[in-house]
Design a protein around this motif. Structure first.
Motif, PDB file in Angstrom:
ATOM      1  N   VAL A  43       0.836  -1.204   0.000  1.00  0.00           N
ATOM      2  CA  VAL A  43       0.000   0.000   0.000  1.00  0.00           C
ATOM      3  C   VAL A  43       0.871   1.255   0.000  1.00  0.00           C
ATOM      4  CG1 VAL A  43      -1.764   1.274   1.278  1.00  0.00           C
ATOM      5  CG2 VAL A  43      -1.844  -1.214   1.188  1.00  0.00           C
ATOM      6  N   PHE A  44       2.024   1.173   0.670  1.00  0.00           N
ATOM      7  CA  PHE A  44       2.839   2.373   0.824  1.00  0.00           C
ATOM      8  C   PHE A  44       3.535   2.794  -0.466  1.00  0.00           C
ATOM      9  CE2 PHE A  44       2.447   0.924   5.243  1.00  0.00           C
ATOM     10  CZ  PHE A  44       1.869   2.063   5.757  1.00  0.00           C
ATOM     11  N   LYS A  45       3.458   1.943  -1.490  1.00  0.00           N
ATOM     12  CA  LYS A  45       3.924   2.377  -2.814  1.00  0.00           C
ATOM     13  C   LYS A  45       3.035   3.502  -3.347  1.00  0.00           C
ATOM     14  CE  LYS A  45       5.622  -2.177  -4.085  1.00  0.00           C
ATOM     15  NZ  LYS A  45       5.035  -3.443  -4.563  1.00  0.00           N
ATOM     16  N   TYR A  46       1.849   3.605  -2.791  1.00  0.00           N
ATOM     17  CA  TYR A  46       0.892   4.597  -3.296  1.00  0.00           C
ATOM     18  C   TYR A  46       0.733   5.766  -2.325  1.00  0.00           C
ATOM     19  CZ  TYR A  46      -0.447   0.922  -6.547  1.00  0.00           C
ATOM     20  OH  TYR A  46      -0.445  -0.033  -7.515  1.00  0.00           O
ATOM     21  N   GLU A  97     -11.855  13.017  -5.576  1.00  0.00           N
ATOM     22  CA  GLU A  97     -10.682  12.185  -5.283  1.00  0.00           C
ATOM     23  C   GLU A  97     -10.195  12.349  -3.850  1.00  0.00           C
ATOM     24  OE1 GLU A  97      -7.737  12.484  -8.442  1.00  0.00           O
ATOM     25  OE2 GLU A  97      -9.336  13.234  -9.726  1.00  0.00           O
ATOM     26  N   GLU A  98     -11.088  12.123  -2.885  1.00  0.00           N
ATOM     27  CA  GLU A  98     -10.680  12.233  -1.491  1.00  0.00           C
ATOM     28  C   GLU A  98     -10.161  10.886  -0.995  1.00  0.00           C
ATOM     29  OE1 GLU A  98     -13.342  10.001  -1.236  1.00  0.00           O
ATOM     30  OE2 GLU A  98     -13.394  10.706   0.844  1.00  0.00           O
ATOM     31  N   LEU A  99     -10.004  10.776   0.319  1.00  0.00           N
ATOM     32  CA  LEU A  99      -9.271   9.636   0.882  1.00  0.00           C
ATOM     33  C   LEU A  99      -9.886   8.275   0.520  1.00  0.00           C
ATOM     34  CD1 LEU A  99      -6.986   8.596   2.579  1.00  0.00           C
ATOM     35  CD2 LEU A  99      -8.213   9.276   4.632  1.00  0.00           C
ATOM     36  N   THR A 100     -11.195   8.182   0.586  1.00  0.00           N
ATOM     37  CA  THR A 100     -11.834   6.907   0.257  1.00  0.00           C
ATOM     38  C   THR A 100     -11.670   6.574  -1.218  1.00  0.00           C
ATOM     39  OG1 THR A 100     -13.453   7.347   1.978  1.00  0.00           O
ATOM     40  CG2 THR A 100     -13.981   5.613   0.407  1.00  0.00           C
ATOM     41  N   PHE A 101     -11.757   7.607  -2.061  1.00  0.00           N
ATOM     42  CA  PHE A 101     -11.531   7.410  -3.492  1.00  0.00           C
ATOM     43  C   PHE A 101     -10.117   6.884  -3.719  1.00  0.00           C
ATOM     44  CE2 PHE A 101     -10.299   8.654  -7.730  1.00  0.00           C
ATOM     45  CZ  PHE A 101     -11.427   8.396  -8.485  1.00  0.00           C
ATOM     46  N   ALA A 102      -9.153   7.483  -2.990  1.00  0.00           N
ATOM     47  CA  ALA A 102      -7.768   7.022  -3.103  1.00  0.00           C
ATOM     48  C   ALA A 102      -7.664   5.553  -2.699  1.00  0.00           C
ATOM     49  CB  ALA A 102      -6.859   7.888  -2.227  1.00  0.00           C
ATOM     50  N   ALA A 103      -8.341   5.188  -1.613  1.00  0.00           N
ATOM     51  CA  ALA A 103      -8.306   3.797  -1.158  1.00  0.00           C
ATOM     52  C   ALA A 103      -8.908   2.866  -2.206  1.00  0.00           C
ATOM     53  CB  ALA A 103      -9.050   3.670   0.170  1.00  0.00           C
ATOM     54  N   ASN A 104     -10.049   3.276  -2.762  1.00  0.00           N
ATOM     55  CA  ASN A 104     -10.678   2.472  -3.821  1.00  0.00           C
ATOM     56  C   ASN A 104      -9.742   2.301  -5.002  1.00  0.00           C
ATOM     57  OD1 ASN A 104     -13.055   2.190  -2.407  1.00  0.00           O
ATOM     58  ND2 ASN A 104     -14.065   3.912  -3.409  1.00  0.00           N
ATOM     59  N   ILE A 128      -6.445   2.475  -5.044  1.00  0.00           N
ATOM     60  CA  ILE A 128      -5.290   1.622  -4.741  1.00  0.00           C
ATOM     61  C   ILE A 128      -5.703   0.148  -4.728  1.00  0.00           C
ATOM     62  CG2 ILE A 128      -3.557   1.066  -2.988  1.00  0.00           C
ATOM     63  CD1 ILE A 128      -3.691   4.038  -2.155  1.00  0.00           C
ATOM     64  N   GLN A 129      -6.848  -0.132  -4.128  1.00  0.00           N
ATOM     65  CA  GLN A 129      -7.234  -1.553  -4.060  1.00  0.00           C
ATOM     66  C   GLN A 129      -7.630  -2.088  -5.429  1.00  0.00           C
ATOM     67  OE1 GLN A 129     -10.181  -3.604  -3.906  1.00  0.00           O
ATOM     68  NE2 GLN A 129     -11.696  -2.079  -4.535  1.00  0.00           N
ATOM     69  N   SER A 130      -8.017  -1.203  -6.336  1.00  0.00           N
ATOM     70  CA  SER A 130      -8.307  -1.683  -7.685  1.00  0.00           C
ATOM     71  C   SER A 130      -7.014  -1.952  -8.448  1.00  0.00           C
ATOM     72  CB  SER A 130      -9.165  -0.665  -8.444  1.00  0.00           C
ATOM     73  OG  SER A 130      -8.396   0.484  -8.712  1.00  0.00           O
ATOM     74  N   ARG A 131      -5.888  -1.399  -7.958  1.00  0.00           N
ATOM     75  CA  ARG A 131      -4.600  -1.654  -8.599  1.00  0.00           C
ATOM     76  C   ARG A 131      -3.914  -2.891  -8.035  1.00  0.00           C
ATOM     77  NH1 ARG A 131      -2.477   2.518 -11.854  1.00  0.00           N
ATOM     78  NH2 ARG A 131      -4.360   3.419 -12.770  1.00  0.00           N
ATOM     79  N   ASN A 132      -3.866  -2.949  -6.668  1.00  0.00           N
ATOM     80  CA  ASN A 132      -3.060  -4.037  -6.096  1.00  0.00           C
ATOM     81  C   ASN A 132      -3.893  -5.127  -5.419  1.00  0.00           C
ATOM     82  OD1 ASN A 132      -3.838  -2.907  -3.707  1.00  0.00           O
ATOM     83  ND2 ASN A 132      -1.805  -2.265  -3.055  1.00  0.00           N
ATOM     84  N   PHE A 133      -5.215  -4.974  -5.437  1.00  0.00           N
ATOM     85  CA  PHE A 133      -6.123  -5.991  -4.891  1.00  0.00           C
ATOM     86  C   PHE A 133      -5.887  -6.272  -3.411  1.00  0.00           C
ATOM     87  CE2 PHE A 133      -5.664  -6.949  -9.419  1.00  0.00           C
ATOM     88  CZ  PHE A 133      -6.961  -6.722  -9.806  1.00  0.00           C
TER      89      PHE A 133
END
Lengths: 224, 218
Positions: A10-13, A172-179, A181-186
């Motif tokens: 996660v910290f890559k993002y 593009e707030e925090l939850t959007f960022a989380a969504n 990231i998880q769509s990238r690295n699962f």
């Protein structure tokens, strides 16, 4: 358990998360300030304006907002209003929804504070030949805000948690960022776990900030 | 192309509202049960239990409900449990509700004068007996209004379950909007339906509050 947690992934993002935090802070900063301003106006309209229609309109607005979910308010503003010709960007819609929402809640909170100001204070103000608006501004508002500052702080924290919903209209707030990231690295669980922790930190910071702001604006003595 | 009348929209939203009601009731009832357990921890004599209950309440009050829903939805599957949106939503909303109800009820239990604890202790009552026969019946009177008031928050909270894919009123409104291209009408009707669910509860809670306030003043 077969699943291996991988929080490092996660910290890559970090940059995405930082941008998300910046948007969330912007939303709560701008939305919070304007929302409280609406709340002060609303409280004035309900208790001091002496205009029946205004009192009634604000009352209906408060009830409407307090009895519908923020998500639907947001969708109505973002998806519904364009058919009336009002086109808004995601950020504008999110900010309007937050101001609309917080305005109603803070109207009720501030009104409670105003009602707690002793009558004698109003009469004292009136006997100094102050107009009703002057009494409201100089005699009533500050003690009222002092009384309800903790409640207002809690409401701001609730609104910040509500701002997570703005991700649904692609702010593009925090939850959007989380969504994102998880769509990238699962790594859904890890990402949301970290985002939840970040919200916890933001909530603590917001409470601290409101304490500081309260000391400066509401409790402090300003030189004349 | 198929034409949708207003009645089609309203009818389908009403059907979906059943799921909002079902989820709200589940979360509220189960949340009440869990909340009672947390309450007992929160007001217990053991410091460890008090701290644990406080941490539990802080955790759920201090993070967004949406995040809790996501964590329940994705976390359950990591534990190897079968995850459906319904189950994840019911679980997250139950835990969230329990934390808030425990905190609301704590205030009410603490509003019972200390003397009542001492008087019941002097009658040789055990802790559970004190709670059951002396404290809770008195606290209950005070809890009703804020508890009903909080049920409104639960109903509004269920709207977030739509985001993890549970088809209740909010999700249905999005689906219907996508089919009818009438966002203004659909979301307005949806808002009105939520209002119809929540407003009577708000008004009821408000009336009880005023009645209780009046009783206290005399």
């Amino acid at each position: 358990m077969a699943y291996q947690f991988d929080f490092v992934d996660v910290f890559k993002y970090t940059d995405v998360l930082a941008k998300g935090i910046a948007f969330t802070v912007t939303l709560i900063g701008v939305g919070g300030t304007l929302g409280i301003a609406v709340g002060i106006f609303g409280a004035w309209a309900r208790g001091y304006s002496r205009m029946k229609w205004l009192d009634w309109t604000v009352g209906a607005y408060v009830e409407l907002v307090r009895n519908t979910p923020f998500l639907i308010q947001l969708f109505f503003i973002f998806f519904g209003l364009p058919s009336l010709g009002v086109k808004l960007t995601e950020l504008q819609a999110a900010l309007i929804a937050m101001v609309f929402n917080l305005g109603a809640y803070s109207t009720e909170i501030i009104r409670a504070g105003i009602e707690a100001v002793p009558r004698g204070q109003l009469e004292a103000g009136a006997s100094l030949a102050m107009s009703r608006l002057q009494v409201f501004k100089h005699v009533v508002l500050r003690p009222a805000l002092q009384k309800i500052w903790p409640a207002l702080t809690s409401q701001l924290v609730i609104v910040m948690f509500g701002s997570a919903v703005c991700s649904q209209i692609a702010v593009e707030e925090l939850t959007f960022a989380a969504n994102f990231i998880q769509s990238r690295n699962f790594r859904a669980f890890e990402v949301y776990f970290i985002a939840t922790g970040l919200y916890l930190v933001l909530a603590i910071l917001l409470r601290q900030g409101m304490r500081g702001l309260g000391n400066w604006l509401v409790f402090g003595r300003r030189s004349p | 192309m198929m034409e949708f009348t207003l009645w089609d929209v309203v009818r389908n939203l009403l059907l979906a509202a059943r799921w909002t009601i079902a989820l709200s009731l589940t979360a509220f009832v189960l949340g009440g049960v869990v909340g009672l357990v947390v309450l007992f921890g929160r007001v217990s004599k053991s410091k460890r239990l008090r701290v644990a209950a406080m941490g539990y309440i802080e955790l759920f009050q201090g993070t967004p409900l949406l995040m809790q829903l996501f964590l329940a939805f994705f976390g359950l599957s990591l534990l190897g449990l079968p995850t459906s949106p319904w189950f994840a939503a019911a679980l997250a909303l139950t835990l969230w509700t329990s934390a808030f109800l425990a905190e609301i009820w704590r205030g009410c239990v603490e509003a019972v004068p200390r003397g009542q604890w001492e008087a019941s202790a002097s009658l040789a009552m055990g802790y559970l007996q004190q709670m059951r026969y002396v404290i809770l019946p008195q606290a209950l009177r005070v809890t009703i209004a804020p508890t009903i008031g909080f049920s409104v928050q639960v109903i509004k909270g269920t709207a977030l379950a739509s985001i993890i894919g549970f088809t209740e009123l909010s999700k249905a409104s999005t689906i219907i909007t996508n089919a009818t291209f009438k966002p203004f009408t659909v979301y307005a009707v949806t808002a009105l339906l939520y209002f119809a669910l929540c407003w009577p509860l708000s008004a009821w809670s408000h009336r009880l509050e005023r009645k209780l306030g009046a009783a206290h003043r005399h």
